[in-house]
Enzyme design. Structure first.
Site, PDB file in Angstrom:
ATOM      1  N   GLY A  20       8.770   9.367   9.017  1.00  0.00           N
ATOM      2  CA  GLY A  20       8.204   9.883   7.778  1.00  0.00           C
ATOM      3  C   GLY A  20       7.377  11.123   8.025  1.00  0.00           C
ATOM      4  O   GLY A  20       7.724  11.960   8.862  1.00  0.00           O
ATOM      5  N   HIS A  65       0.825  -1.207   0.000  1.00  0.00           N
ATOM      6  CA  HIS A  65       0.000   0.000   0.000  1.00  0.00           C
ATOM      7  C   HIS A  65       0.862   1.260   0.000  1.00  0.00           C
ATOM      8  O   HIS A  65       1.860   1.329   0.706  1.00  0.00           O
ATOM      9  CB  HIS A  65      -0.910   0.004   1.235  1.00  0.00           C
ATOM     10  CG  HIS A  65      -2.084   0.916   1.128  1.00  0.00           C
ATOM     11  ND1 HIS A  65      -1.968   2.287   1.189  1.00  0.00           N
ATOM     12  CD2 HIS A  65      -3.402   0.663   0.941  1.00  0.00           C
ATOM     13  CE1 HIS A  65      -3.167   2.830   1.056  1.00  0.00           C
ATOM     14  NE2 HIS A  65      -4.051   1.867   0.900  1.00  0.00           N
ATOM     15  N   GLY A 125       4.953  21.266  11.532  1.00  0.00           N
ATOM     16  CA  GLY A 125       6.150  20.471  11.794  1.00  0.00           C
ATOM     17  C   GLY A 125       7.358  20.957  11.022  1.00  0.00           C
ATOM     18  O   GLY A 125       7.320  21.974  10.322  1.00  0.00           O
TER      19      GLY A 125
END
Length: 298
Positions: free
Chosen positions: A172, A82, A163
């Site tokens: 990630g 995925h 962020g």
């Protein structure tokens, strides 16, 4: 009526079930929050969770949940069928009762800001919470996946909403949204040829000229040695489940391939399956009031 928001976080682990349980446990036994469902797939190497709750308490739970995900998943070692961009890959918020889409968008922003600051993870807002048109479609946001984001994040148009403006190597990045309910629906093909599933996925999905509210791709189910067309139906009222299923059957005939089964991932609105029953049974006089369980719950 109590305010309720649903959240369906997807995280990048579907093989180490001990680790999955450790992560999901954060959502168990919490006041004002109920864990409804979770499903792990080893081929996708991904777990989909469904949780519902009071907005404030759900927000607190998801921020804590994110920390446990980042702590337990190392994206430098992740492989799976995925597409993914991070350990905590997507976090959609869905209005359920006495809550507006705007309130879900505000929650997406608050959670995104907290995750970005607390865990030093780049956060992107998508769907209804998107800050720019080119960020609405998750497929466009996630394009390049984890491996490609080390360069993608440096591009001006792909600076994160919250962020750090650099990739977190271990965790990630994370995509957060507000959206309407969707149906995660997969169709299994009687072939081990992934190329067939990929070609069908391209034809069925909207971006390839197919059904308006369908996102689709081909994946391989290694354990069963069959190919699958994996889909998200982002508006089941306008593109029904049975319509996507029938289109895949029709396209599969081109390759002499049968459909051998299908699966729903996570929870699905009752109306989505009732629409299938009406279609396949050719029911002419049906209404939701004829559902026994619905009447009992009233």
């Amino acid at each position: 009526m109590a305010k309720l928001i649903e959240c369906i976080p997807n995280f990048s682990e579907g093989r180490d079930l001990e680790k999955v349980e450790k992560i999901v446990n954060v959502l168990r036994g919490r006041d004002g929050v109920k864990l409804l469902d979770y499903s792990s797939d080893s081929d996708h190497n991904r777990t989909v969770v469904t949780v519902i709750g009071d907005p404030a308490k759900l927000e607190e739970a998801i921020v804590e949940f994110a920390g446990v995900v980042y702590e337990n998943i190392d994206m430098t070692k992740h492989e799976g069928g995925h597409p993914r961009m991070g350990a905590l890959d997507v976090v959609p918020f869905v209005p359920i009762s006495d809550v507006t889409m705007d309130e879900c968008k505000e929650m997406a922003n608050r959670v995104g800001e907290k995750i970005g600051e607390m865990y030093s993870v780049p956060v992107y807002l998508y769907e209804e919470a998107a800050t720019a048109t080119h960020r609405k479609n998750l497929a466009k946001v996630r394009k390049g996946q984890y491996e490609g984001f080390f360069e993608k994040i440096k591009e001006e148009q792909w600076k994160p909403d919250f962020g750090p403006i650099e990739m977190n190597e271990k965790s990630g990045c994370t995509a957060i949204s507000a959206r309407v309910p969707l149906v995660a629906f997969n169709v299994n093909l009687g072939t081990d040829n992934l190329e067939v599933a990929t070609k069908i996925g391209k034809v069925v999905r909207h971006i390839g000229g197919g059904l308006r509210y369908v996102k689709a791709m081909g994946v391989m189910l290694e354990e069963r040695n069959i190919a699958q067309v994996s889909m998200n139906l982002v508006n089941y009222e306008k593109t029904a489940v049975y319509r996507a299923f029938e289109m895949i059957k029709m396209e599969a005939k081109r390759y002499g391939v049968p459909v051998v089964g299908s699966e729903v991932i996570g929870l699905v609105p009752m109306a989505a399956l009732i629409g299938c029953a009406e279609y396949y049974l050719q029911i002419e006089n049906f209404s939701m009031d004829q559902i026994l369980e619905k009447r009992v719950m009233e």
